[in-house]
Design a protein around this motif. Structure first.
Motif, PDB file in Angstrom:
ATOM      1  N   THR A   1       0.430  -0.924  -0.166  1.00 57.54           N
ATOM      2  CA  THR A   1       0.083   0.331  -0.367  1.00 57.54           C
ATOM      3  C   THR A   1       0.707   1.052   0.241  1.00 57.54           C
ATOM      4  OG1 THR A   1      -1.483  -1.347   1.196  1.00 57.54           O
ATOM      5  CG2 THR A   1      -2.042   0.619   1.397  1.00 57.54           C
ATOM      6  N   ASN A   2       2.239   1.584   0.865  1.00 57.61           N
ATOM      7  CA  ASN A   2       2.238   2.602   1.074  1.00 57.61           C
ATOM      8  C   ASN A   2       3.927   2.612   0.476  1.00 57.61           C
ATOM      9  OD1 ASN A   2       3.290   5.155   2.594  1.00 57.61           O
ATOM     10  ND2 ASN A   2       4.453   3.681   4.112  1.00 57.61           N
ATOM     11  N   HIS A   3       4.043   1.964  -0.599  1.00 57.19           N
ATOM     12  CA  HIS A   3       5.705   1.391  -1.457  1.00 57.19           C
ATOM     13  C   HIS A   3       5.388   2.428  -1.985  1.00 57.19           C
ATOM     14  CE1 HIS A   3       7.558   0.930  -4.910  1.00 57.19           C
ATOM     15  NE2 HIS A   3       8.691   0.169  -4.123  1.00 57.19           N
ATOM     16  N   GLU A   4       5.262   3.870  -2.576  1.00 57.14           N
ATOM     17  CA  GLU A   4       5.944   5.029  -2.882  1.00 57.14           C
ATOM     18  C   GLU A   4       6.276   5.897  -1.839  1.00 57.14           C
ATOM     19  OE1 GLU A   4       1.712   8.364  -2.223  1.00 57.14           O
ATOM     20  OE2 GLU A   4       2.279   7.117  -4.325  1.00 57.14           O
ATOM     21  N   ASN A   5       5.924   5.825  -0.823  1.00 56.86           N
ATOM     22  CA  ASN A   5       6.969   6.452   0.558  1.00 56.86           C
ATOM     23  C   ASN A   5       8.130   5.707   1.328  1.00 56.86           C
ATOM     24  OD1 ASN A   5       5.370   8.503   0.673  1.00 56.86           O
ATOM     25  ND2 ASN A   5       3.441   7.697   1.542  1.00 56.86           N
ATOM     26  N   ILE A   6       8.191   4.309   0.359  1.00 54.21           N
ATOM     27  CA  ILE A   6       9.061   3.366   0.934  1.00 54.21           C
ATOM     28  C   ILE A   6      10.609   4.272   0.692  1.00 54.21           C
ATOM     29  CG2 ILE A   6      10.262   1.447   1.294  1.00 54.21           C
ATOM     30  CD1 ILE A   6       8.174   0.128   1.467  1.00 54.21           C
ATOM     31  N   HIS A   7      11.503   4.774   0.988  1.00 50.04           N
ATOM     32  CA  HIS A   7      12.705   5.129   0.436  1.00 50.04           C
ATOM     33  C   HIS A   7      14.349   4.375   1.538  1.00 50.04           C
ATOM     34  CE1 HIS A   7      10.096   8.194  -0.376  1.00 50.04           C
ATOM     35  NE2 HIS A   7       9.586   8.983   0.673  1.00 50.04           N
ATOM     36  N   VAL A   8      14.614   4.236  -0.174  1.00 53.85           N
ATOM     37  CA  VAL A   8      15.289   2.996   0.929  1.00 53.85           C
ATOM     38  C   VAL A   8      16.612   2.916   0.464  1.00 53.85           C
ATOM     39  CG1 VAL A   8      16.318   0.459   0.417  1.00 53.85           C
ATOM     40  CG2 VAL A   8      14.119   1.623  -0.087  1.00 53.85           C
ATOM     41  N   HIS A   9      17.730   3.401   1.856  1.00 56.67           N
ATOM     42  CA  HIS A   9      19.311   3.719   1.748  1.00 56.67           C
ATOM     43  C   HIS A   9      19.926   2.121   1.442  1.00 56.67           C
ATOM     44  CE1 HIS A   9      19.212   8.039   2.951  1.00 56.67           C
ATOM     45  NE2 HIS A   9      17.673   7.606   2.490  1.00 56.67           N
ATOM     46  N   GLY A  10      20.918   1.791   0.958  1.00 49.96           N
ATOM     47  CA  GLY A  10      21.818   0.676   0.846  1.00 49.96           C
ATOM     48  C   GLY A  10      22.820   0.529  -0.255  1.00 49.96           C
ATOM     49  N   TYR A  11      23.440  -0.188  -0.668  1.00 45.66           N
ATOM     50  CA  TYR A  11      25.254   0.129  -1.215  1.00 45.66           C
ATOM     51  C   TYR A  11      24.891   0.906  -3.026  1.00 45.66           C
ATOM     52  CZ  TYR A  11      29.704  -1.242  -2.752  1.00 45.66           C
ATOM     53  OH  TYR A  11      31.033  -0.741  -3.346  1.00 45.66           O
ATOM     54  N   ARG A  12      25.453   1.186  -3.099  1.00 43.43           N
ATOM     55  CA  ARG A  12      25.442   2.547  -5.080  1.00 43.43           C
ATOM     56  C   ARG A  12      26.181   2.216  -5.175  1.00 43.43           C
ATOM     57  NH1 ARG A  12      21.480   6.840  -3.500  1.00 43.43           N
ATOM     58  NH2 ARG A  12      22.788   8.219  -5.220  1.00 43.43           N
TER      59      ARG A  12
END
Length: 400
Positions: A317-328
């Motif tokens: 439902t809330n995927h558009e508000n999930i902001h992921v930080h990870g290895y870049r």
């Protein structure tokens, strides 16, 4: 308290070996000592059937009956391991994270074989699981550098049948013990455990760790400030460094915004992010929404490449508000904190993201945001000039 998770695991494996001297082996590409699992030599040395010289021992006794299988050939070890479990015996394969990719295709084929044998060959008895301990992780490669920074094996694993693959990212040593105990008892899976060898903070007691790992995902009340109310932001994490940096960001935010309602979520079982219709360990949409909310910003700090979290949560439902930080894919021979900064998984960048995502902080958070940017600049300067992170970073603890 800081301690090496794999050192603690080695004590557990030592007892496993002692009690299973004919049906358990530890596999690894000449990295048992490097991965800080050499404590197992108290129970058994390395398997060795050739002529020996004094320098061959490398800290572990050599024996034709040794339970530790070492060879600098990941694909040979994986072949040994697969054959070993097909005889009904058990084991664990520990290897550097960056080089587990050597066995990508072998993992793929074993996972496919498991999937078919479980569903279509009812005459086959269940076999012990392939347990892969991925260590010497991306975030602590201060000496090896960019060549040893690749957490992408998890992407490969998630492509296989949900009936046979599992991924665990224990945040501390007690959680690693709980996960390892569970995996070694299992059958018909490929279990991937991601745990570092360097010293890390211990957050949970053994009892708390067992409960948390059994759930696979949980809200840490002691790190949250929402007090069972609707949060302003969800701070989520999966992985040891990701967890520490998220907790450090919470500390910063609590100090600067005392009325900010933060919910802290830690993920151990990565497949909890999938819907229960897609994976046996998945969460129902209702349970997922109750943890991550239906409309609040989620700042997710992840051990591996951020796109994987989006892949697992794309239809939430809330995927558009999930902001992921990870290895870049940014790295060199950096200090641990500098590496975190340039990949934007550090406490300061996470705090800035919260200020940017929570509407009511857009104006009131300007001064704090400015201070956070200064901390990033100063941290990089210190790393370049001193060759080490400052004491405040290296000795940080959660002491609220």
């Amino acid at each position: 308290m800081y301690q090496s998770p794999t050192v603690v695991l080695a004590r557990f494996l030592t007892e496993v070996i002692r009690r299973n001297m004919t049906n358990f082996r530890l596999f690894g590409p000449d990295e048992t000592a490097s991965n800080k699992l050499d404590g197992v030599y108290e129970a058994s040395g390395k398997r060795w059937i050739a002529q020996t010289k004094p320098e061959d021992s490398d800290g572990g006794a050599l024996s034709p009956d040794g339970r530790v299988m070492e060879m600098l050939s990941e694909h040979t070890l994986e072949g040994w391991f697969e054959g070993y479990v097909l005889t009904g015996r058990h084991g664990l394969f520990a290897t550097y994270e960056a080089f587990v990719h050597v066995i990508d295709s072998m993992f793929n084929q074993h996972a496919k074989w498991l999937e078919k044998s479980k569903k279509d060959l009812d005459w086959r008895a269940p076999v012990p699981s392939i347990n892969l301990l991925i260590t010497s992780l991306v975030w602590r490669q201060d000496h090896n550098g960019f060549t040893h920074q690749d957490p992408g094996f998890l992407d490969v694993v998630t492509n296989k049948s949900p009936d046979v693959v599992r991924i665990y990212l224990p945040p501390d040593a007690n959680c690693l013990l709980s996960v390892a105990d569970h995996c070694l008892r299992s059958r018909d899976y490929v279990n991937v455990i991601v745990a570092d060898k360097q010293p890390h903070l211990q957050y949970l007691s053994m009892r708390e760790a067992i409960i948390h790992c059994t759930k696979g995902i949980g809200i840490w009340d002691w790190a949250s400030t929402d007090a069972c109310a609707e949060p302003d932001v969800v701070m989520a994490c999966a992985g040891d460094i990701a967890t520490m940096e998220s907790l450090a960001a919470v500390r910063i935010l609590k100090q600067h915004f005392k009325d900010l309602k933060i919910r802290f979520v830690n993920v151990v079982d990565l497949f909890r992010l999938l819907p229960d219709t897609d994976h046996p360990h998945g969460l129902s949409h209702r349970d997922f929404d109750s943890i991550f909310t239906r409309d609040k910003p989620v700042i997710f700090n992840f051990h591996s490449y951020g796109s994987l979290v989006h892949k697992l949560t794309y239809n939430r439902t809330n995927h558009e508000n999930i902001h992921v930080h990870g290895y870049r894919e940014k790295g060199n021979i950096n200090t641990p904190f500098e590496l975190a900064i340039i990949n934007e998984v550090d406490r300061y960048t996470l705090s800035i993201d919260v200020i940017d995502r929570v509407p009511r902080l857009a104006d009131s958070g300007a001064h704090t945001k400015n201070w956070l940017k200064e901390q990033i600049i100063e941290s990089i300067r210190h790393a370049h000039e001193e060759g080490i992170d400052c004491d405040e970073i290296r000795e940080w603890t959660w002491d609220d």
